[in-house]
Design an enzyme around this catalytic site. Sequence first.
Site, PDB file in Angstrom:
ATOM      1  N   GLU A 260      66.884  52.759  70.295  1.00  0.00           N
ATOM      2  CA  GLU A 260      67.798  52.996  71.417  1.00  0.00           C
ATOM      3  C   GLU A 260      67.015  53.037  72.706  1.00  0.00           C
ATOM      4  O   GLU A 260      65.992  53.722  72.800  1.00  0.00           O
ATOM      5  CB  GLU A 260      68.538  54.342  71.289  1.00  0.00           C
ATOM      6  CG  GLU A 260      69.595  54.426  70.229  1.00  0.00           C
ATOM      7  CD  GLU A 260      70.288  55.795  70.240  1.00  0.00           C
ATOM      8  OE1 GLU A 260      70.370  56.432  71.320  1.00  0.00           O
ATOM      9  OE2 GLU A 260      70.720  56.230  69.165  1.00  0.00           O
ATOM     10  N   GLU A 311      82.285  53.283  75.897  1.00  0.00           N
ATOM     11  CA  GLU A 311      83.104  53.929  74.860  1.00  0.00           C
ATOM     12  C   GLU A 311      83.825  55.133  75.462  1.00  0.00           C
ATOM     13  O   GLU A 311      83.197  56.128  75.816  1.00  0.00           O
ATOM     14  CB  GLU A 311      82.211  54.329  73.675  1.00  0.00           C
ATOM     15  CG  GLU A 311      81.502  53.137  73.042  1.00  0.00           C
ATOM     16  CD  GLU A 311      80.440  53.545  72.032  1.00  0.00           C
ATOM     17  OE1 GLU A 311      80.759  54.309  71.105  1.00  0.00           O
ATOM     18  OE2 GLU A 311      79.273  53.106  72.196  1.00  0.00           O
ATOM     19  N   LYS A 314      83.649  59.099  74.376  1.00  0.00           N
ATOM     20  CA  LYS A 314      82.447  59.895  74.602  1.00  0.00           C
ATOM     21  C   LYS A 314      82.692  60.853  75.772  1.00  0.00           C
ATOM     22  O   LYS A 314      83.646  60.682  76.538  1.00  0.00           O
ATOM     23  CB  LYS A 314      81.254  58.986  74.890  1.00  0.00           C
ATOM     24  CG  LYS A 314      80.772  58.235  73.653  1.00  0.00           C
ATOM     25  CD  LYS A 314      79.449  57.583  73.897  1.00  0.00           C
ATOM     26  CE  LYS A 314      78.842  57.097  72.598  1.00  0.00           C
ATOM     27  NZ  LYS A 314      77.492  56.542  72.792  1.00  0.00           N
ATOM     28  N   GLU A 319      77.837  59.234  79.904  1.00  0.00           N
ATOM     29  CA  GLU A 319      77.861  58.979  78.465  1.00  0.00           C
ATOM     30  C   GLU A 319      78.800  57.836  78.090  1.00  0.00           C
ATOM     31  O   GLU A 319      78.563  57.139  77.110  1.00  0.00           O
ATOM     32  CB  GLU A 319      78.269  60.246  77.710  1.00  0.00           C
ATOM     33  CG  GLU A 319      77.156  61.256  77.535  1.00  0.00           C
ATOM     34  CD  GLU A 319      76.036  60.725  76.636  1.00  0.00           C
ATOM     35  OE1 GLU A 319      76.337  60.262  75.523  1.00  0.00           O
ATOM     36  OE2 GLU A 319      74.877  60.756  77.071  1.00  0.00           O
TER      37      GLU A 319
END
Length: 337
Positions: A260, A311, A314, A319
């Site tokens: 990541e 997303e 989240k 985030e």
Amino acid sequence: MQDSILYSVVAFVLLVTELQSHAGAQGIGANYGRQGDNLPTPDKVIQLCKSRNIQRIRIFDPQQDVLQALQGSGIQVIIGTLNIVVPTLANDPPFATTWLQTNIIPFASSVNFRCISVGNEMVPSQNASSILPAMQNLRTALIAANLNIPISTAVFQNVLASPFPPSAGTWHPDAASIMVPLVQYMQANGYPLLYNAYPYFDYRGNPNDIRLDYALMSTSEVIVTDGALGYTNLLDASLDALYWALEKVGAPNVEIVLAETGWPSAGEEHDLATIDNARTYNRNLIKHGQFGTPKRPGKGLEAYIFALFNENLKPKGSESHWGLFYPDMSEVYHVDF
């Protein structure tokens, strides 16, 4: 003249072959998270990846619809186990066999599994001691199934106590008792270590001592000197600190896979999380990844950008703004894989 032309052609072919071999040793992929209620279906996501030359993805748990969509795609995948199942994988060998029979074996001939990640960022935690026996049980089950898939776990930067300068890299006291036997097991079996590293968080937490261009990999100036090695970017320094920590405990051949990394494009009140900064960081990651680090020059970096999509389930703020794509599959910004 003909001999010199022939020599030049041969030299060129050898050069191209060498460059291709280096390129094949590394590659940049993306994390495919699904914490959103408006994301495209997995079949559309895999088609998107293929159309954008994203040849590697990482998924955090073995969702069957994603695995079905991956079949025959040629895309290489890191597949994770949920953290909550790791203690059961460790304590119940038949469960490890069942997990493989459900999530790996039916797809083994049609999905290119890069490795299995036993949990994500579990070190340090109450259940961290379960990681190694879980890996051992999965390895036993893989051998019984005649499958050769590497096994690893993903750790965050907090497993290191002294990342600066890189040569001072050592394991954090809260992580050492777990990490040392883990990486020695990886060394013995030829497994990689998955590493989650975010220069964004380092810079955000210490903007007075870290230059933004050093965090974004957008300067060629040596900012940090460590013995004979010079560092032009923070990511290289973080990776080399981990390589030093590995060497100090007898695991010098463990490959680091950057599982990541990335940069958010929005969601913060300050002007750090911007489309321009996110584009700059990820483009530089792709460009720089082929060269290796000062400690490991010439060894291409395998890395996975976080993440494919914004997303919306989240937490609010940055985030939910790490994606390369919006849920409708249009680009947040362009990067060339």
